[in-house]
Design an enzyme around this catalytic site. Structure first.
Site, short mmCIF file in Angstrom:
data_model
loop_
_atom_site.label_atom_id
_atom_site.label_comp_id
_atom_site.label_asym_id
_atom_site.label_seq_id
_atom_site.Cartn_x
_atom_site.Cartn_y
_atom_site.Cartn_z
CE LYS A 252 -12.61 -12.40 -25.78
NZ LYS A 252 -12.13 -11.01 -25.96
CG ASP A 257 -15.11 -8.16 -22.27
OD1 ASP A 257 -14.92 -8.00 -21.04
OD2 ASP A 257 -14.28 -7.83 -23.15
CE LYS A 264 -15.19 -4.58 -23.10
NZ LYS A 264 -14.01 -4.00 -23.76
CG ASP A 275 -15.54 -10.47 -26.11
OD1 ASP A 275 -14.92 -10.34 -27.19
OD2 ASP A 275 -15.03 -10.29 -24.99
CG ASP A 334 -11.99 -4.59 -21.08
OD1 ASP A 334 -12.63 -5.62 -21.37
OD2 ASP A 334 -12.19 -3.47 -21.61
CD GLU A 336 -12.22 -10.30 -21.94
OE1 GLU A 336 -11.68 -9.20 -21.73
OE2 GLU A 336 -12.82 -10.55 -23.00
NE ARG A 338 -4.74 -9.41 -23.99
CZ ARG A 338 -4.28 -8.21 -24.38
NH1 ARG A 338 -3.05 -7.83 -24.06
NH2 ARG A 338 -5.05 -7.41 -25.09
#
Ligand code: BES
Ligand code: MN
Ligand code: ZN
Length: 508
Positions: A252, A257, A264, A275, A334, A336, A338
């Protein structure tokens, strides 16, 4: 940092002129007749040296010792974990001293696993982030010599430790870099650079137009909220036979993020620069492969982009079509990770892989479940579960298997698409894995959720380099016959650099 492996007795170590001598002392320590042995024995008997792992006794210009400083470091039962603690404590204690050259010697049986752990711990302690400091504190330590009774049987493990340390360092460095110094394009350049530095390595980078052509609608949906263009990075290492199907690693690569429109909270949002730690671990593994040259084929895939709120960003309720053809209702922008991973997992099908392992800082729920100790492991393959779990134990980079019952996927049902990108709050790391699983029907697959293990927060904020150790041991175990073969011999599997002529190895 230079690492060197030399034959050395305790007596010779005492006579070695160096800035600091570190003696690793296990509970089982049996003194010889030399002076240093006698000193250690007396220190233990007097109660001044405890042999519990991580306990230290430090002295300056010790009698009969040529080194300026002497550090006696307890190693507990002397296993790799105890050895790692001993080296970490010793190097921590001399951190602010002017020590440049260091000798580490084992006052007990030195096994390969322990030596590798010692090399890794030394490299870990010597690393300092400097990229964005105007007056960086330079790590003075430049040379670590490891003294053992017999070099030959330990050389392979030592070389492995040095190569692995370079990989861990690469992963830490990229994960630590702020998002404006680690954009998707910068990650792509780093991947190219790593592949240039190793034999049998290639790198290809796709941009927005090529990714659109592939139909990666889920990945593009996340990227569309950012001005920073996405990159899809493909790294290849061909150390195995041509016809041998590769292991694919998918990392990933969300370089920041914010959560997107489902934004967030501000507190600790800076940590979302981490991230892309999954991506960093893939870069790190390839850096290690460049050194270790194992007989295996590996593909590294990194979908890299930012997750930002913007006039063009995806909105909760938007439905997108993934590369697999499955439509996805994005109920929470959020979730994101996946979305970028699912398209990379579909892309992985073209390699007809032996196995695909994705690595992702995927869910806060995994931090709640397992904390910072073990990464979450999700797979329906018992073979992969076993190989990955064993690799985690041998690398001191452990993971823990989590369930994948179909009942956990109930929450992902929606009236408006084939699948929703979030379920409820309960078992959040499992529903995330259930989402990914829908895209992995063509090959054996495992998912590592490293949200709790990839970095430390708070005062000691920094990347850990995990799970590079786990992944490298996994790949070494996957060499040869099949996924069921586990090479846990002292030689640690075949390595072309085994018994290499170079004695001093530089880890950049
Ligand atoms: N990158 C985060 C996961 C994360 C959060 C890792 C905190 C480490 C610390 C991920 O993209 C995310 O935001 N996940 C959401 C999923 C939720 C919306 C279903 C989460 O965990 O809150
Ligand atoms: Mn997120
Ligand atoms: Zn994320």
């Amino acid at each position: 940092m230079n690492f060197e492996l030399v034959p050395l007795t305790l007596q010779q170590a005492a006579a070695t002129a160096t800035d600091c001598l570190v003696v690793i002392v296990p509970e089982s320590f049996k003194p010889g007749r030399d002076g240093l042995s006698g000193l250690i024995r007396e220190a233990i008997d007097s109660g001044d040296l405890e042999v519990a792992a991580g306990k230290l006794l430090t002295s300056w210009r010790a009698k009969g010792v040529a080194a300026g400083r002497l550090v006696l470091a307890g190693a507990g039962n002397g296993d790799p974990a105890g050895t790692r603690k001993a080296v970490a404590a010793a190097l921590g204690a001399i951190r602010s001293t002017p020590v440049k050259r260091l000798t580490v010697i084992f006052a007990g049986p030195s096994a390969g696993e322990g030596l590798r752990a010692a090399v890794l711990a030394a490299a870990e302690a010597a690393y300092a982030y400097t990229l964005t400091k105007s007056k960086p504190e330079k790590s003075r330590l430049s040379h670590v010599t490891f003294g053992v009774a017999d070099v030959a049987p330990l050389q392979v493990r030592f070389d492995q430790g040095v190569g692995l340390a370079a990989g861990v360092r690469t992963a830490r460095e990229w994960a630590n870099r702020p998002a404006n110094h680690a954009t998707p394009s910068m990650l792509a350049d780093a991947a190219k650079e790593i592949c240039k530095g190793g034999k049998h390595m290639q790198c290809e980078v796709l941009g927005p137009r090529q990714v659109a052509k592939l139909g990666m609608g889920a990945f593009m949906a996340v990227a569309q909220g950012s001005h920073e263009p996405l990159r899809f990075i493909e790294m290849r290492y061909n150390g195995g036979a041509k016809a041998s199907p590769p292991v694919v690693l998918v990392g990933k690569g969300i370089t920041f993020d914010t959560g997107g429109i489902s934004i967030k909270p501000a507190a600790e949002m800076d940590e979302m620069k981490y991230d892309m730690s999954g991506a960093a671990s893939v870069l790190g593994v390839f850096r290690a492969l460049a050194d270790l040259q194992p007989a295996i084929n590996v593909v590294g895939l990194i979908p890299a982009c930012e997750n930002m709120p913007d006039g063009r960003a995806i909105k909760p309720g938007d439905v997108v079509t993934s590369m697999s053809g499955q439509t996805i209702e994005i109920l929470n922008t959020d979730a994101e990770g996946r979305l970028v991973l699912c398209d990379a997992l579909t892309y992985a099908e073209r390699f007809q892989p032996r196995a695909v392992v994705d690595i992702a800082t995927l869910t806060g729920a995994c931090v709640i479940a397992l904390g910072a100790v073990r990464s979450g492991l999700f797979t329906t393959s018992d073979d992969l579960a076993q190989t990955l779990s064993r690799a985690g134990e041998s690398a001191l980079d452990p993971c823990w298997r989590m369930p994948l019952d179909d009942d956990y996927a109930e929450g992902l049902k929606t009236h408006f698409a084939d699948v929703a990108n979030v379920g409820g709050r309960a078992a959040g790391s499992v529903t995330a894995a259930k989402f990914l699983q829908r895209f992995t029907t063509k090959y054996p697959w495992a998912h590592l959720d490293i949200a709790g293990t990839a970095w430390k927060g708070g005062a000691a904020k920094g990347a850990t380099g995990r799970p590079v150790g786990l992944l490298v041991d996994f790949l070494l175990a996957m060499q040869g016959a099949g996924p069921e073969s586990h090479k846990s011999s002292e030689e640690g599997g075949t390595s072309r650099s085994a018994g290499g002529k170079r004695k001093t190895r530089k880890s950049a």
